[in-house]
Design a protein around this motif. Structure first.
Motif, short mmCIF file in Angstrom:
data_model
loop_
_atom_site.label_atom_id
_atom_site.label_comp_id
_atom_site.label_asym_id
_atom_site.label_seq_id
_atom_site.Cartn_x
_atom_site.Cartn_y
_atom_site.Cartn_z
N ILE A 154 0.83 -1.21 0.00
CA ILE A 154 0.00 0.00 0.00
C ILE A 154 0.87 1.26 0.00
O ILE A 154 0.63 2.20 -0.75
CB ILE A 154 -0.94 -0.02 1.23
CG1 ILE A 154 -2.00 -1.10 1.06
CG2 ILE A 154 -1.57 1.34 1.45
CD1 ILE A 154 -2.92 -1.27 2.24
N CYS A 318 -10.03 2.06 8.06
CA CYS A 318 -8.64 1.96 7.60
C CYS A 318 -8.11 3.28 7.04
O CYS A 318 -8.76 3.93 6.22
CB CYS A 318 -8.54 0.87 6.53
SG CYS A 318 -6.89 0.71 5.84
N ILE A 319 -6.91 3.67 7.49
CA ILE A 319 -6.28 4.90 6.99
C ILE A 319 -5.10 4.55 6.06
O ILE A 319 -4.25 5.40 5.78
CB ILE A 319 -5.83 5.83 8.14
CG1 ILE A 319 -4.92 5.09 9.13
CG2 ILE A 319 -7.04 6.42 8.85
CD1 ILE A 319 -4.31 5.99 10.19
N CYS A 321 -2.33 2.79 6.26
CA CYS A 321 -0.97 3.05 6.74
C CYS A 321 -0.02 1.92 6.36
O CYS A 321 1.19 2.11 6.31
CB CYS A 321 -0.98 3.24 8.25
SG CYS A 321 -1.31 1.72 9.15
N ALA A 323 0.70 -0.71 8.20
CA ALA A 323 1.36 -1.36 9.35
C ALA A 323 1.01 -2.84 9.42
O ALA A 323 1.84 -3.68 9.78
CB ALA A 323 0.97 -0.66 10.65
N CYS A 324 -0.24 -3.18 9.06
CA CYS A 324 -0.65 -4.59 9.16
C CYS A 324 0.10 -5.46 8.16
O CYS A 324 0.38 -6.63 8.41
CB CYS A 324 -2.16 -4.73 8.99
SG CYS A 324 -2.82 -4.07 7.46
N ILE A 347 -5.26 -6.23 5.48
CA ILE A 347 -6.41 -5.36 5.17
C ILE A 347 -7.02 -5.77 3.83
O ILE A 347 -8.24 -5.76 3.67
CB ILE A 347 -6.03 -3.86 5.21
CG1 ILE A 347 -7.25 -2.97 4.95
CG2 ILE A 347 -4.93 -3.52 4.22
CD1 ILE A 347 -8.37 -3.11 5.95
N PRO A 382 -3.40 1.18 13.77
CA PRO A 382 -3.58 2.40 14.55
C PRO A 382 -5.05 2.75 14.82
O PRO A 382 -5.33 3.58 15.67
CB PRO A 382 -2.93 3.48 13.67
CG PRO A 382 -3.00 2.93 12.29
CD PRO A 382 -2.86 1.45 12.43
S1 SF4 Z 1 -2.87 -1.33 9.98
FE1 SF4 Z 1 -3.79 -2.09 8.07
S2 SF4 Z 1 -5.98 -2.08 8.53
FE2 SF4 Z 1 -5.04 -0.78 10.09
S3 SF4 Z 1 -5.17 1.28 9.24
FE3 SF4 Z 1 -3.17 0.47 8.63
S4 SF4 Z 1 -3.52 -0.44 6.58
FE4 SF4 Z 1 -5.52 -0.13 7.52
#
Ligand code: SF4
Length: 494
Positions: A154, A318-319, A321, A323-324, A347, A382
């Motif tokens: 992403i 979901c933003i 980011c 992280a997942c 995600i 987050p």
């Molecule tokens: S960690 Fe994954 S699910 Fe959570 S906001 Fe970030 S991209 Fe979206």
């Protein structure tokens, strides 16, 4: 000139191919472990990180609860500031709006800010079909586009490429679409960035139309927000005469104080920075300054379907980011292409089925199973999206969607489950089944093919419909005496 995810195989088969690519796995392991370490460091600096996560989740949930009101407020504010708002139910409608604006302006090319929404609707192909070239200006997106490749992350769409591969892509492809890369280009990051900067600068200065997404849209003031690291986005947002922004309807936040929470959560969770190097905000048209025609396309494309799902709607928090993705043991080994979508990783495993619906195609239905359910994604998120719970719920939906209609022959698994439900539904039926199993155990015990340490006997591969099950698992020989028979005989003292 970018590839397509259309026709990708289901996750298990795509993952098998990806796992065989040792270069890919090395690139991914290096990149994800670096970002993970950076994120952990900056998150640990924040007292009350958990409270920030709770606030982010609560703001998103409250906004989604009254989404219609916030969207109308956003439309009103944007319109008051000179922007034109369009509503798009699906990808085709959104693409048609952008293509129409570009054609009306006589544009033969547009420059783009990195945007997941425009990748989701495959806007580049729609523009290309009308003879309009769409140039990606984010460095990683540029690498993907020049390599005729697909994004695999992403935040860092070219995460699967290393520096040597990027140099080769620049040298072989830049010249065919604009300023070529220097002959003596090395794989030094600064030299690669310089080549991209010189190549893109011509496009920025020439393009009359720009296309962007938005990380957030503040309803109160009609302000769109883009955060980025390179400054290319800001060039797109300010230099061209026309700006079209394609924005998912879940991006709306009610006020600037709400935005404040996300501008703290996002950079730490994504790039592992305390704040984003560039945060650009814009509201409509300012005479004589920046684009003089501003359009905003509010995109549904399955978001209202996701909103109707009581368990899954949290995915709309979901933003983006990523992280997942960076903490996921499955993603780290397969990379993003195996997910067959611009939204890969944990995600993607929930968002794609939620947006498209389950039971529609095998590729989408395979995604909720692309997880070990370890829970690392939930810990890192987050905005506290409980991805494992949504995955489990979606798996149930996939099973339901594939149940055979009454008039068709049911699958062996469905017959086995019905038989188990019937047997466990009555004590006497369970007792009879246990007696039959004990008898089978006494007979089969002699036929057991293998004995484990401790004397446990295993049957070999069984023929017929059970073969697929025993190909991958050990089938123990049933005990010669059931627990209930043993209890009756000994009273639990034997
Ligand atoms: S960690 Fe994954 S699910 Fe959570 S906001 Fe970030 S991209 Fe979206």
């Amino acid at each position: 000139m970018t590839g397509t995810f259309v026709g990708m195989p289901p996750f298990p088969s795509a993952a098998r191919t990806a796992l065989a690519d040792t270069q890919l796995r090395a690139n991914l392991a290096h990149a994800t472990s670096t970002i993970r370490a950076k994120r952990a460091g900056v998150v640990a600096e924040v007292d009350g990180w958990e409270e920030l996560r709770l606030a982010g989740a609560a703001i998103k949930d409250n906004t989604l609860l009254h989404l219609d009101e916030h969207l109308l407020r956003l439309e009103e504010s944007l319109t008051a500031r000179g922007a034109t708002v369009h509503w798009a139910r699906d990808a085709a409608e959104a693409c048609a709006v952008v293509v129409d604006i570009a054609k009306r302006y006589g544009a033969e090319e547009v420059v783009k800010v990195k945007s997941m929404a425009t990748a989701e609707i495959d806007l580049n192909s729609a523009l290309e079909a009308e003879g309009i070239a769409a140039w990606e200006t984010d460095l990683a997106e540029l690498i993907v586009q020049l390599g005729d490749d697909l994004p695999s992350h992403i935040l860092v769409p070219a995460i699967h490429r290393n520096r040597a591969e990027i140099r080769e892509i620049f040298r072989s492809s830049m010249g065919s679409v604009g300023r070529p890369a220097p002959e003596d280009l090395s794989d030094e990051p600064a030299r690669l960035a310089e080549a991209a900067r010189l190549h893109l600068r011509e496009k920025f200065l020439r393009a009359k139309v720009a296309v962007s997404g938005a990380n957030f849209a503040v309803a109160d003031s009609g302000t769109l927000v883009v955060v980025e690291s390179e400054g290319n986005g800001r060039m797109c947002l300010t230099l061209p005469e026309v700006l079209v922004s394609v924005v998912g309807i879940e991006k709306v936040v009610p006020t600037w104080s709400d935005l404040d929470v996300f501008l703290q959560l996002l950079p730490r969770s994504s790039t592992g920075e305390r704040m984003n190097p560039y945060t650009s905000t814009w509201s409509g048209v300012t005479p004589g300054d920046g684009p003089q025609e501003v359009h905003v396309v509010l995109l549904d494309n399955g978001r209202t379907r996701a909103l109707a799902d009581e368990v899954g709607r949290q995915a709309l928090r979901c933003i983006r980011c990523s992280a997942c993705l960076n903490v996921c043991p499955v993603y780290e080994r397969t990379g993003g292409h195996a997910y067959g979508s611009v939204y890969p990783g944990p995600i993607g495993a929930i968002l794609n089925p939620l947006l498209k619906g389950v039971g529609v195609d095998d590729q989408t239905d395979s995604l909720p199973y692309a997880s070990s359910l370890c829970g690392a994604c939930f810990e890192a998120c987050p905005v506290r999206i409980d991805i494992p719970s949504v995955l489990v719920d979606l798996r149930a939906q996939v099973v339901d969607a594939h149940r055979a209609p009454r008039h068709r022959v049911p699958k062996a698994e469905a017959v086995a489950m019905k038989g188990a439900a019937f047997t466990f539904g009555s004590g006497s039926r369970l007792g009879a089944a246990e007696r039959a199993s004990s008898l089978f155990g006494r007979l089969a015990g002699r036929a057991g093919r293998r004995t484990l340490p401790g004397g446990r006997r295993l049957l070999g591969r069984i023929p017929g419909p059970g073969a697929a099950w025993t190909d991958a698992r050990d089938l123990p020989v049933p005990p010669a005496e059931s627990f209930r028979a043993w209890w009756r005989r000994t009273g639990g003292r034997g």
